[in-house]
Design a protein around this motif. Structure first.
Motif, PDB file in Angstrom:
ATOM      1  N   VAL A   1       0.839  -1.240  -0.110  1.00  6.47           N
ATOM      2  CA  VAL A   1      -0.128   0.008  -0.087  1.00  6.47           C
ATOM      3  C   VAL A   1       0.852   1.176   0.043  1.00  6.47           C
ATOM      4  CG1 VAL A   1      -1.769   1.311   1.451  1.00  6.47           C
ATOM      5  CG2 VAL A   1      -1.938  -1.336   1.162  1.00  6.47           C
ATOM      6  N   THR A   2       2.051   1.231   0.687  1.00  9.28           N
ATOM      7  CA  THR A   2       2.856   2.537   0.705  1.00  9.28           C
ATOM      8  C   THR A   2       3.469   2.456  -0.436  1.00  9.28           C
ATOM      9  OG1 THR A   2       3.400   1.962   2.952  1.00  9.28           O
ATOM     10  CG2 THR A   2       4.900   3.498   2.140  1.00  9.28           C
ATOM     11  N   VAL A   3       4.122   1.341  -1.201  1.00  6.65           N
ATOM     12  CA  VAL A   3       4.360   2.007  -2.575  1.00  6.65           C
ATOM     13  C   VAL A   3       3.427   2.208  -3.485  1.00  6.65           C
ATOM     14  CG1 VAL A   3       5.388   0.686  -4.782  1.00  6.65           C
ATOM     15  CG2 VAL A   3       6.213  -0.002  -2.430  1.00  6.65           C
ATOM     16  N   LEU A   4       2.295   1.956  -3.458  1.00 10.53           N
ATOM     17  CA  LEU A   4       1.301   2.496  -4.308  1.00 10.53           C
ATOM     18  C   LEU A   4       0.883   3.829  -3.957  1.00 10.53           C
ATOM     19  CD1 LEU A   4      -1.468  -0.352  -4.454  1.00 10.53           C
ATOM     20  CD2 LEU A   4       0.074   0.294  -6.439  1.00 10.53           C
ATOM     21  N   LYS A   5       0.809   4.214  -2.797  1.00 10.24           N
ATOM     22  CA  LYS A   5       0.531   5.585  -2.383  1.00 10.24           C
ATOM     23  C   LYS A   5       1.746   6.575  -2.769  1.00 10.24           C
ATOM     24  CE  LYS A   5      -2.317   6.953  -0.194  1.00 10.24           C
ATOM     25  NZ  LYS A   5      -3.665   7.921  -0.546  1.00 10.24           N
ATOM     26  N   ILE A   6       2.788   6.180  -2.809  1.00 11.93           N
ATOM     27  CA  ILE A   6       4.133   6.839  -3.040  1.00 11.93           C
ATOM     28  C   ILE A   6       4.124   7.074  -4.526  1.00 11.93           C
ATOM     29  CG2 ILE A   6       6.653   6.804  -3.317  1.00 11.93           C
ATOM     30  CD1 ILE A   6       6.691   5.478  -0.599  1.00 11.93           C
ATOM     31  N   LEU A   7       3.848   6.188  -5.361  1.00 13.05           N
ATOM     32  CA  LEU A   7       3.795   6.044  -6.941  1.00 13.05           C
ATOM     33  C   LEU A   7       2.706   6.868  -7.266  1.00 13.05           C
ATOM     34  CD1 LEU A   7       4.760   2.641  -7.899  1.00 13.05           C
ATOM     35  CD2 LEU A   7       6.212   4.588  -7.859  1.00 13.05           C
ATOM     36  N   VAL A   8       1.530   6.873  -6.776  1.00 12.33           N
ATOM     37  CA  VAL A   8       0.286   7.735  -7.257  1.00 12.33           C
ATOM     38  C   VAL A   8       0.696   9.197  -6.923  1.00 12.33           C
ATOM     39  CG1 VAL A   8      -1.106   7.812  -5.175  1.00 12.33           C
ATOM     40  CG2 VAL A   8      -1.930   7.622  -7.581  1.00 12.33           C
TER      41      VAL A   8
ATOM     42  N   ASP B   1       4.814  -1.820 -12.346  1.00 11.89           N
ATOM     43  CA  ASP B   1       5.992  -2.270 -13.335  1.00 11.89           C
ATOM     44  C   ASP B   1       7.017  -1.805 -12.918  1.00 11.89           C
ATOM     45  OD1 ASP B   1       3.902  -3.556 -14.887  1.00 11.89           O
ATOM     46  OD2 ASP B   1       3.709  -1.872 -16.214  1.00 11.89           O
ATOM     47  N   ARG B   2       7.967  -2.773 -13.032  1.00 11.03           N
ATOM     48  CA  ARG B   2       9.538  -2.326 -13.173  1.00 11.03           C
ATOM     49  C   ARG B   2       9.973  -1.653 -14.174  1.00 11.03           C
ATOM     50  NH1 ARG B   2       9.780  -7.624 -10.536  1.00 11.03           N
ATOM     51  NH2 ARG B   2       9.743  -7.342  -8.553  1.00 11.03           N
ATOM     52  N   GLU B   3      10.326  -0.273 -14.096  1.00 15.75           N
ATOM     53  CA  GLU B   3      11.051   0.166 -15.584  1.00 15.75           C
ATOM     54  C   GLU B   3      12.455   0.715 -15.110  1.00 15.75           C
ATOM     55  OE1 GLU B   3       8.550   3.317 -16.976  1.00 15.75           O
ATOM     56  OE2 GLU B   3       6.947   1.923 -17.189  1.00 15.75           O
ATOM     57  N   SER B   4      13.166   1.306 -16.254  1.00 15.07           N
ATOM     58  CA  SER B   4      14.489   1.549 -16.024  1.00 15.07           C
ATOM     59  C   SER B   4      14.873   2.243 -15.028  1.00 15.07           C
ATOM     60  CB  SER B   4      15.164   2.215 -17.309  1.00 15.07           C
ATOM     61  OG  SER B   4      14.153   3.312 -17.753  1.00 15.07           O
ATOM     62  N   GLY B   5      15.483   1.996 -13.846  1.00 18.81           N
ATOM     63  CA  GLY B   5      15.712   2.766 -12.961  1.00 18.81           C
ATOM     64  C   GLY B   5      14.686   2.990 -11.668  1.00 18.81           C
ATOM     65  N   GLY B   6      13.413   2.452 -12.082  1.00 15.98           N
ATOM     66  CA  GLY B   6      12.398   2.699 -10.974  1.00 15.98           C
ATOM     67  C   GLY B   6      11.260   1.964 -11.121  1.00 15.98           C
ATOM     68  N   TRP B   7      10.050   2.360 -10.322  1.00 12.60           N
ATOM     69  CA  TRP B   7       8.852   1.572 -10.474  1.00 12.60           C
ATOM     70  C   TRP B   7       7.768   2.569 -10.938  1.00 12.60           C
ATOM     71  CZ3 TRP B   7       8.756  -0.881  -5.195  1.00 12.60           C
ATOM     72  CH2 TRP B   7       9.874  -2.033  -5.098  1.00 12.60           C
ATOM     73  N   LYS B   8       6.743   2.117 -11.590  1.00 17.43           N
ATOM     74  CA  LYS B   8       5.634   2.861 -12.264  1.00 17.43           C
ATOM     75  C   LYS B   8       4.118   2.329 -11.936  1.00 17.43           C
ATOM     76  CE  LYS B   8       3.719   5.262 -16.182  1.00 17.43           C
ATOM     77  NZ  LYS B   8       3.953   5.760 -17.696  1.00 17.43           N
ATOM     78  N   ILE B   9       3.433   2.972 -11.255  1.00 16.82           N
ATOM     79  CA  ILE B   9       2.088   2.243 -11.057  1.00 16.82           C
ATOM     80  C   ILE B   9       1.202   2.176 -12.373  1.00 16.82           C
ATOM     81  CG2 ILE B   9       0.988   4.634 -10.533  1.00 16.82           C
ATOM     82  CD1 ILE B   9      -0.754   3.277  -8.499  1.00 16.82           C
ATOM     83  N   THR B  10       0.545   1.134 -12.778  1.00 18.77           N
ATOM     84  CA  THR B  10      -0.183   0.835 -13.798  1.00 18.77           C
ATOM     85  C   THR B  10      -1.780   1.423 -13.576  1.00 18.77           C
ATOM     86  OG1 THR B  10      -1.051  -1.152 -13.010  1.00 18.77           O
ATOM     87  CG2 THR B  10       1.104  -1.216 -14.239  1.00 18.77           C
ATOM     88  N   PRO B  11      -2.395   1.529 -14.750  1.00 21.11           N
ATOM     89  CA  PRO B  11      -3.831   1.985 -14.547  1.00 21.11           C
ATOM     90  C   PRO B  11      -4.579   1.004 -13.637  1.00 21.11           C
ATOM     91  CG  PRO B  11      -3.175   2.113 -16.862  1.00 21.11           C
ATOM     92  CD  PRO B  11      -2.099   1.677 -16.194  1.00 21.11           C
ATOM     93  N   LYS B  12      -4.161  -0.350 -13.720  1.00 19.59           N
ATOM     94  CA  LYS B  12      -4.962  -1.348 -12.575  1.00 19.59           C
ATOM     95  C   LYS B  12      -4.586  -1.046 -11.153  1.00 19.59           C
ATOM     96  CE  LYS B  12      -5.196  -6.373 -12.026  1.00 19.59           C
ATOM     97  NZ  LYS B  12      -4.778  -7.648 -12.239  1.00 19.59           N
ATOM     98  N   GLY B  13      -3.358  -0.621 -10.909  1.00 20.11           N
ATOM     99  CA  GLY B  13      -2.784  -0.159  -9.789  1.00 20.11           C
ATOM    100  C   GLY B  13      -3.571   1.115  -9.230  1.00 20.11           C
ATOM    101  N   ARG B  14      -3.930   1.921 -10.080  1.00 18.99           N
ATOM    102  CA  ARG B  14      -4.620   3.108  -9.579  1.00 18.99           C
ATOM    103  C   ARG B  14      -5.920   2.757  -9.270  1.00 18.99           C
ATOM    104  NH1 ARG B  14      -2.258   8.157 -11.028  1.00 18.99           N
ATOM    105  NH2 ARG B  14      -0.292   7.904 -12.196  1.00 18.99           N
TER     106      ARG B  14
ATOM    107  N   VAL C   1      -7.057  -0.305  -8.069  1.00 21.50           N
ATOM    108  CA  VAL C   1      -6.905  -0.770  -6.989  1.00 21.50           C
ATOM    109  C   VAL C   1      -6.866  -0.011  -5.763  1.00 21.50           C
ATOM    110  CG1 VAL C   1      -5.668  -2.621  -5.287  1.00 21.50           C
ATOM    111  CG2 VAL C   1      -6.431  -3.178  -7.867  1.00 21.50           C
ATOM    112  N   LEU C   2      -6.022   1.146  -5.951  1.00 22.50           N
ATOM    113  CA  LEU C   2      -6.018   2.213  -4.659  1.00 22.50           C
ATOM    114  C   LEU C   2      -7.063   2.905  -4.622  1.00 22.50           C
ATOM    115  CD1 LEU C   2      -3.982   3.216  -2.678  1.00 22.50           C
ATOM    116  CD2 LEU C   2      -3.194   4.731  -4.374  1.00 22.50           C
ATOM    117  N   GLU C   3      -7.893   3.397  -5.472  1.00 18.09           N
ATOM    118  CA  GLU C   3      -9.139   4.250  -5.440  1.00 18.09           C
ATOM    119  C   GLU C   3      -9.884   3.216  -4.857  1.00 18.09           C
ATOM    120  OE1 GLU C   3     -10.558   5.577  -9.213  1.00 18.09           O
ATOM    121  OE2 GLU C   3      -8.568   6.533  -9.708  1.00 18.09           O
TER     122      GLU C   3
END
Length: 144
Positions: free
Chosen positions: A5-12, A61-74, A76-78
Motif C-alpha cells: 500500500v505504501t508503494v502504491l501511495k508513493i507512486l501515485v 511495473d519495473r522500468e529502467s531505474g524505478g517503478w511505475k504504477i499501472t492503471p490497474k494499480g490506480r 485498486v488504490l481507488e
C-alpha cells in the motif's frame, strides 16, 4: 506498515506515477518513521484487498531505474480508499435494526403521549375517577 500500500501511495503521488529507486527509498523512510497513524492507515487499506501483491497482480511495473504504477494499480488504490458503506445502530446496517421485545413496544398506563393529553391534567382526572387522589408522576411513585 504495509509495504504494498505504501508503494502504491508513493507512486501515485509522483508525476506520471513513476519514481526512481532513490526517491522510493527516501519516501518510504519518511513514511516509516512518521508514526503509528500511517502504519494503522496502510493496514486498514490493505485489509480491503487481501493477498495484495503489487508485482504479480500487475499493479506496478519495473522500468529502467524505478517503478511505475499501472492503471490497474490506480484502480485498486481507488477501491481501497473508497468510503465504506455507513453502519447503523449497533454496528449493523440500518435496515437490520434489532427487533424490540414485546414488553418494550407496549405503552405504559402512565404514559399519555399517545393520547396527546398533558400528563398533569389527565393524570389528576384519572386518579380522581379511581378515587385515589393525585396520580403519581413516575412509575417509581406508584403504590397501586
Amino acid at each position: 506498515m504495509n509495504f504494498e500500500v505504501t508503494v502504491l501511495k508513493i507512486l501515485v503521488s509522483h508525476p506520471e506515477g513513476f519514481a526512481v529507486m532513490e526517491d522510493l527509498k527516501r519516501d518510504m523512510a519518511i513514511l516509516a518513521t512518521s508514526g503509528r497513524e500511517w502504519a494503522d492507515r496502510t493496514k486498514r487499506l490493505a485489509a480491503r484487498v487481501p493477498d495484495l501483491d503489487i508485482f504479480s497482480q500487475g499493479l506496478v511495473d519495473r522500468e529502467s531505474g524505478g517503478w511505475k504504477i499501472t492503471p490497474k494499480g490506480r484502480a485498486v488504490l481507488e477501491f481501497m480508499e473508497a468510503p465504506r458503506p455507513r453502519r447503523g445502530l449497533f454496528g449493523r446496517r440500518s435496515r437490520e435494526l434489532p427487533r424490540l421485545s414485546p414488553g418494550l413496544r407496549k405503552r405504559r398506563r402512565w404514559d399519555n403521549r399517545s393520547t396527546g393529553r398533558s400528563a398533569g391534567a389527565s393524570a389528576g382526572k384519572d386518579a380522581a375517577r379511581r378515587g385515589r387522589g393525585r396520580a403519581p408522576r413516575c412509575p417509581e411513585q406508584r403504590s397501586w
